[in-house]
Write a protein that holds these residues in place. Sequence first.
Motif, PDB file in Angstrom:
ATOM      1  N   GLY A 371       0.808  -1.213   0.000  1.00 13.37           N
ATOM      2  CA  GLY A 371       0.000   0.000   0.000  1.00 13.37           C
ATOM      3  C   GLY A 371       0.842   1.263   0.000  1.00 13.37           C
ATOM      4  N   LYS A 372       2.126   1.188  -0.344  1.00 12.25           N
ATOM      5  CA  LYS A 372       3.028   2.339  -0.349  1.00 12.25           C
ATOM      6  C   LYS A 372       2.732   3.201  -1.565  1.00 12.25           C
ATOM      7  CE  LYS A 372       7.881   3.372   0.470  1.00 12.25           C
ATOM      8  NZ  LYS A 372       9.228   2.774   0.646  1.00 12.25           N
ATOM      9  N   PRO A 373       2.488   4.524  -1.379  1.00  9.55           N
ATOM     10  CA  PRO A 373       2.122   5.365  -2.520  1.00  9.55           C
ATOM     11  C   PRO A 373       3.262   5.473  -3.533  1.00  9.55           C
ATOM     12  CG  PRO A 373       2.551   6.701  -0.583  1.00  9.55           C
ATOM     13  CD  PRO A 373       2.537   5.285  -0.128  1.00  9.55           C
ATOM     14  N   SER A 374       2.872   5.740  -4.758  1.00  7.94           N
ATOM     15  CA  SER A 374       3.832   5.846  -5.852  1.00  7.94           C
ATOM     16  C   SER A 374       4.539   7.190  -5.833  1.00  7.94           C
ATOM     17  CB  SER A 374       3.115   5.654  -7.187  1.00  7.94           C
ATOM     18  OG  SER A 374       3.976   5.970  -8.272  1.00  7.94           O
ATOM     19  N   LEU A 375       5.770   7.207  -6.307  1.00  5.84           N
ATOM     20  CA  LEU A 375       6.514   8.448  -6.414  1.00  5.84           C
ATOM     21  C   LEU A 375       5.929   9.378  -7.464  1.00  5.84           C
ATOM     22  CD1 LEU A 375      10.175   7.074  -6.200  1.00  5.84           C
ATOM     23  CD2 LEU A 375       8.916   8.281  -4.410  1.00  5.84           C
ATOM     24  N   GLU A 376       5.057   8.828  -8.377  1.00  7.20           N
ATOM     25  CA  GLU A 376       4.432   9.640  -9.406  1.00  7.20           C
ATOM     26  C   GLU A 376       3.087  10.191  -8.955  1.00  7.20           C
ATOM     27  OE1 GLU A 376       4.134   7.393 -12.960  1.00  7.20           O
ATOM     28  OE2 GLU A 376       6.276   7.012 -13.116  1.00  7.20           O
ATOM     29  N   ASP A 377       2.675   9.871  -7.746  1.00  6.13           N
ATOM     30  CA  ASP A 377       1.363  10.312  -7.269  1.00  6.13           C
ATOM     31  C   ASP A 377       1.287  11.832  -7.268  1.00  6.13           C
ATOM     32  OD1 ASP A 377      -0.799  11.000  -5.286  1.00  6.13           O
ATOM     33  OD2 ASP A 377      -0.981   8.811  -5.296  1.00  6.13           O
ATOM     34  N   LYS A 378       0.122  12.362  -7.650  1.00  5.41           N
ATOM     35  CA  LYS A 378      -0.044  13.814  -7.714  1.00  5.41           C
ATOM     36  C   LYS A 378       0.006  14.466  -6.335  1.00  5.41           C
ATOM     37  CE  LYS A 378      -5.115  13.665  -7.470  1.00  5.41           C
ATOM     38  NZ  LYS A 378      -6.367  14.061  -8.136  1.00  5.41           N
ATOM     39  N   ASN A 379      -0.236  13.679  -5.278  1.00  6.02           N
ATOM     40  CA  ASN A 379      -0.220  14.237  -3.923  1.00  6.02           C
ATOM     41  C   ASN A 379       1.171  14.234  -3.298  1.00  6.02           C
ATOM     42  OD1 ASN A 379      -3.003  14.757  -3.818  1.00  6.02           O
ATOM     43  ND2 ASN A 379      -3.422  12.599  -3.318  1.00  6.02           N
ATOM     44  N   ARG A 380       2.148  13.756  -4.022  1.00  4.92           N
ATOM     45  CA  ARG A 380       3.518  13.797  -3.492  1.00  4.92           C
ATOM     46  C   ARG A 380       3.950  15.257  -3.329  1.00  4.92           C
ATOM     47  NH1 ARG A 380       9.092  11.655  -6.454  1.00  4.92           N
ATOM     48  NH2 ARG A 380      10.522  12.764  -5.039  1.00  4.92           N
ATOM     49  N   PRO A 381       4.494  15.655  -2.157  1.00  2.00           N
ATOM     50  CA  PRO A 381       4.934  17.045  -1.958  1.00  2.00           C
ATOM     51  C   PRO A 381       5.995  17.451  -2.969  1.00  2.00           C
ATOM     52  CG  PRO A 381       4.886  15.875   0.132  1.00  2.00           C
ATOM     53  CD  PRO A 381       4.689  14.850  -0.928  1.00  2.00           C
ATOM     54  N   SER A 420       4.283  23.727   4.746  1.00  2.00           N
ATOM     55  CA  SER A 420       3.313  24.021   3.681  1.00  2.00           C
ATOM     56  C   SER A 420       2.525  22.806   3.231  1.00  2.00           C
ATOM     57  CB  SER A 420       4.060  24.623   2.485  1.00  2.00           C
ATOM     58  OG  SER A 420       4.944  23.667   1.912  1.00  2.00           O
ATOM     59  N   TRP A 421       2.775  21.624   3.828  1.00  2.00           N
ATOM     60  CA  TRP A 421       2.077  20.409   3.390  1.00  2.00           C
ATOM     61  C   TRP A 421       0.581  20.521   3.636  1.00  2.00           C
ATOM     62  CZ3 TRP A 421       5.699  16.125   5.781  1.00  2.00           C
ATOM     63  CH2 TRP A 421       6.872  16.045   5.019  1.00  2.00           C
ATOM     64  N   LYS A 422      -0.204  20.213   2.605  1.00  2.00           N
ATOM     65  CA  LYS A 422      -1.651  20.095   2.760  1.00  2.00           C
ATOM     66  C   LYS A 422      -1.987  18.705   3.286  1.00  2.00           C
ATOM     67  CE  LYS A 422      -2.031  24.184   1.019  1.00  2.00           C
ATOM     68  NZ  LYS A 422      -2.284  25.340   1.895  1.00  2.00           N
ATOM     69  N   LYS A 423      -3.286  18.488   3.530  1.00  2.85           N
ATOM     70  CA  LYS A 423      -3.700  17.212   4.115  1.00  2.85           C
ATOM     71  C   LYS A 423      -3.339  16.046   3.212  1.00  2.85           C
ATOM     72  CE  LYS A 423      -7.624  14.761   6.107  1.00  2.85           C
ATOM     73  NZ  LYS A 423      -9.065  14.788   6.437  1.00  2.85           N
ATOM     74  N   ALA A 424      -3.601  16.195   1.907  1.00  2.00           N
ATOM     75  CA  ALA A 424      -3.311  15.102   0.980  1.00  2.00           C
ATOM     76  C   ALA A 424      -1.814  14.809   0.925  1.00  2.00           C
ATOM     77  CB  ALA A 424      -3.831  15.457  -0.416  1.00  2.00           C
ATOM     78  N   GLU A 425      -1.002  15.859   0.992  1.00  6.82           N
ATOM     79  CA  GLU A 425       0.451  15.661   0.970  1.00  6.82           C
ATOM     80  C   GLU A 425       0.923  15.002   2.254  1.00  6.82           C
ATOM     81  OE1 GLU A 425       1.913  19.421  -1.752  1.00  6.82           O
ATOM     82  OE2 GLU A 425       1.295  19.792   0.321  1.00  6.82           O
ATOM     83  N   ARG A 426       0.335  15.386   3.384  1.00  2.00           N
ATOM     84  CA  ARG A 426       0.710  14.734   4.650  1.00  2.00           C
ATOM     85  C   ARG A 426       0.359  13.251   4.620  1.00  2.00           C
ATOM     86  NH1 ARG A 426      -1.640  19.542   6.757  1.00  2.00           N
ATOM     87  NH2 ARG A 426      -3.477  18.423   7.542  1.00  2.00           N
ATOM     88  N   GLU A 427      -0.815  12.944   4.062  1.00  2.00           N
ATOM     89  CA  GLU A 427      -1.221  11.530   3.972  1.00  2.00           C
ATOM     90  C   GLU A 427      -0.292  10.760   3.055  1.00  2.00           C
ATOM     91  OE1 GLU A 427      -5.237  11.692   2.686  1.00  2.00           O
ATOM     92  OE2 GLU A 427      -6.042  12.185   4.688  1.00  2.00           O
ATOM     93  N   TRP A 428       0.177  11.413   1.973  1.00  2.57           N
ATOM     94  CA  TRP A 428       1.100  10.720   1.062  1.00  2.57           C
ATOM     95  C   TRP A 428       2.417  10.385   1.783  1.00  2.57           C
ATOM     96  CZ3 TRP A 428       5.948  10.977  -0.827  1.00  2.57           C
ATOM     97  CH2 TRP A 428       6.249  10.221  -1.943  1.00  2.57           C
ATOM     98  N   VAL A 429       2.994  11.391   2.477  1.00  2.00           N
ATOM     99  CA  VAL A 429       4.257  11.156   3.193  1.00  2.00           C
ATOM    100  C   VAL A 429       4.049  10.137   4.300  1.00  2.00           C
ATOM    101  CG1 VAL A 429       6.076  12.236   4.560  1.00  2.00           C
ATOM    102  CG2 VAL A 429       5.067  13.486   2.662  1.00  2.00           C
ATOM    103  N   ASP A 430       2.919  10.230   5.003  1.00  5.66           N
ATOM    104  CA  ASP A 430       2.637   9.275   6.075  1.00  5.66           C
ATOM    105  C   ASP A 430       2.579   7.852   5.538  1.00  5.66           C
ATOM    106  OD1 ASP A 430       1.595   9.406   9.092  1.00  5.66           O
ATOM    107  OD2 ASP A 430       0.484   7.832   8.037  1.00  5.66           O
ATOM    108  N   GLY A 431       1.923   7.690   4.374  1.00  3.20           N
ATOM    109  CA  GLY A 431       1.861   6.365   3.771  1.00  3.20           C
ATOM    110  C   GLY A 431       3.197   5.899   3.248  1.00  3.20           C
ATOM    111  N   TYR A 432       3.975   6.843   2.674  1.00  5.24           N
ATOM    112  CA  TYR A 432       5.282   6.467   2.129  1.00  5.24           C
ATOM    113  C   TYR A 432       6.221   5.991   3.231  1.00  5.24           C
ATOM    114  CZ  TYR A 432       9.402   6.706  -0.890  1.00  5.24           C
ATOM    115  OH  TYR A 432      10.517   6.390  -1.620  1.00  5.24           O
ATOM    116  N   LEU A 433       6.100   6.622   4.429  1.00  5.56           N
ATOM    117  CA  LEU A 433       6.947   6.243   5.558  1.00  5.56           C
ATOM    118  C   LEU A 433       6.332   5.140   6.412  1.00  5.56           C
ATOM    119  CD1 LEU A 433       8.051   9.806   6.716  1.00  5.56           C
ATOM    120  CD2 LEU A 433       9.359   8.205   5.339  1.00  5.56           C
ATOM    121  N   SER A 434       5.108   4.699   6.017  1.00  2.23           N
ATOM    122  CA  SER A 434       4.395   3.655   6.788  1.00  2.23           C
ATOM    123  C   SER A 434       4.225   4.083   8.244  1.00  2.23           C
ATOM    124  CB  SER A 434       5.146   2.318   6.701  1.00  2.23           C
ATOM    125  OG  SER A 434       5.293   1.908   5.360  1.00  2.23           O
TER     126      SER A 434
END
Length: 468
Positions: A371-381, A420-434
Amino acid sequence: MSVRRLAEASLQPVSFAFNRANAAAAKQWINKYPKGREQSAIIPLLMLAQEQEGWVTKAAIETISDMLGMPYIRGLEVATFYTQYQLNPVGTRAHIQVCGTTPCMLRGSEALMDLCRSKIHHDQFHTNDKGTLSWEEVECLGACVNAPMVMIFKDTFEDLTPERLAEIIDLYDAGKGASVTPGPQNGRITSEPITGLTTLKSEKAILKTTRDKDAKAAAKAAREAAPAAIVAAPAALAQASAGPVAPSKASKPKTDAPETSPALETPSPAKVAPDTEKAASVRAPRHSAANANKAAPEVEKVLKQRSGPIVKAEPAAAFKAPEAKGTQLGAAGKTAAAKTTNAKPTSAKPTNAKTGNAKTGNAKTGNAKTGKPSLEDKNRPASIARPALVDDLKLISGVDPKIEGILHSLGIFTYAQVASWKKAEREWVDGYLSFHGRIEREDWVKQAKALAKGGVAEYIRVFGKKPV
């Protein structure tokens, strides 16, 4: 410490008042303390009373307490606590304080005390028959190198012998104490050796004026010798160029590490011409922009450029999770993942319709199981090129050196980026770091805003503690 009590009532005067000079001095002392803190002036005021009367009387303590607006018991506490205050009458011409601490004891202070017992009184704090002299034993008086010593009022007399102290006592008893010179009594100057200085005999090493004078003389001598050196230089250079290169320990070694190479010992005993040494020295390696732009391979096991435009396409050497190896990436991979997600589940656990996540895949990210988000995801900071000054992201609670390295690999280098991270960006980083919501729980954004605004000081103001 022995109990200190006031003198008997029969010895106490009826009243006390400062004379004109001491009254002005007392007022000056009181004005040194802020309003409401005037009682702190009791110590210097008691000393003024002792210098005026010779000792501290009960009337003086009460008068000073009234001046400062404090209870008598407070004034008595101070006067009886500090041994600098004499609570009984002392000699009118001299009160001799003999140091009895170890250095003075080893140098003969016992003999000085025996002399005081024989010439003044057998007991301490008692005056002689005429009331002119008294004595006491005290702790260290601070001139141990000049032991043994005594103090009379505010003057110290050091390097004493019983014979010399007897002469001083006689002079004070005769009213001639002012003729005695304080300090060492054996002829030496302050605490210098009796035989004279053994070090720092010249002031050249410590005075700037003498150093400047020597520097000017050396510069003048060098200017006068310059013409002769210029004439001899061509012949010396030709001789050095013709001969073999002399060994030099100042050159950079080719293979040895600088920390262990004996070739870096200086100064070198062998001297060569600068041109000859430069020709034989190893040149510095050529700068490679490509190598300098590579991240450490252990960060993500991927060669990632640290500067330049963000490349959306995934590089061929990108790290792939072990469970994703062998699967197609790109548009074909996304189609295959979508088919897998939309297929009927083979297990009893249903698919989450909202997110499209199944046990075997994630349609949104294209990564299986993890379930690790992709580096190409639009929500990546958004990432930036590594700046000259990188913020210490470890000051954010929850970021250790390993996490900081991963954030750097994602192009996150400053507090302002995290703030400056928005909610979607925080969720992306949170998922990327598990992290499973850890970024929200520890409020990285609020921490980063405080650090970006005012550093550690602002962090302490906001959170009430230092960054962990």
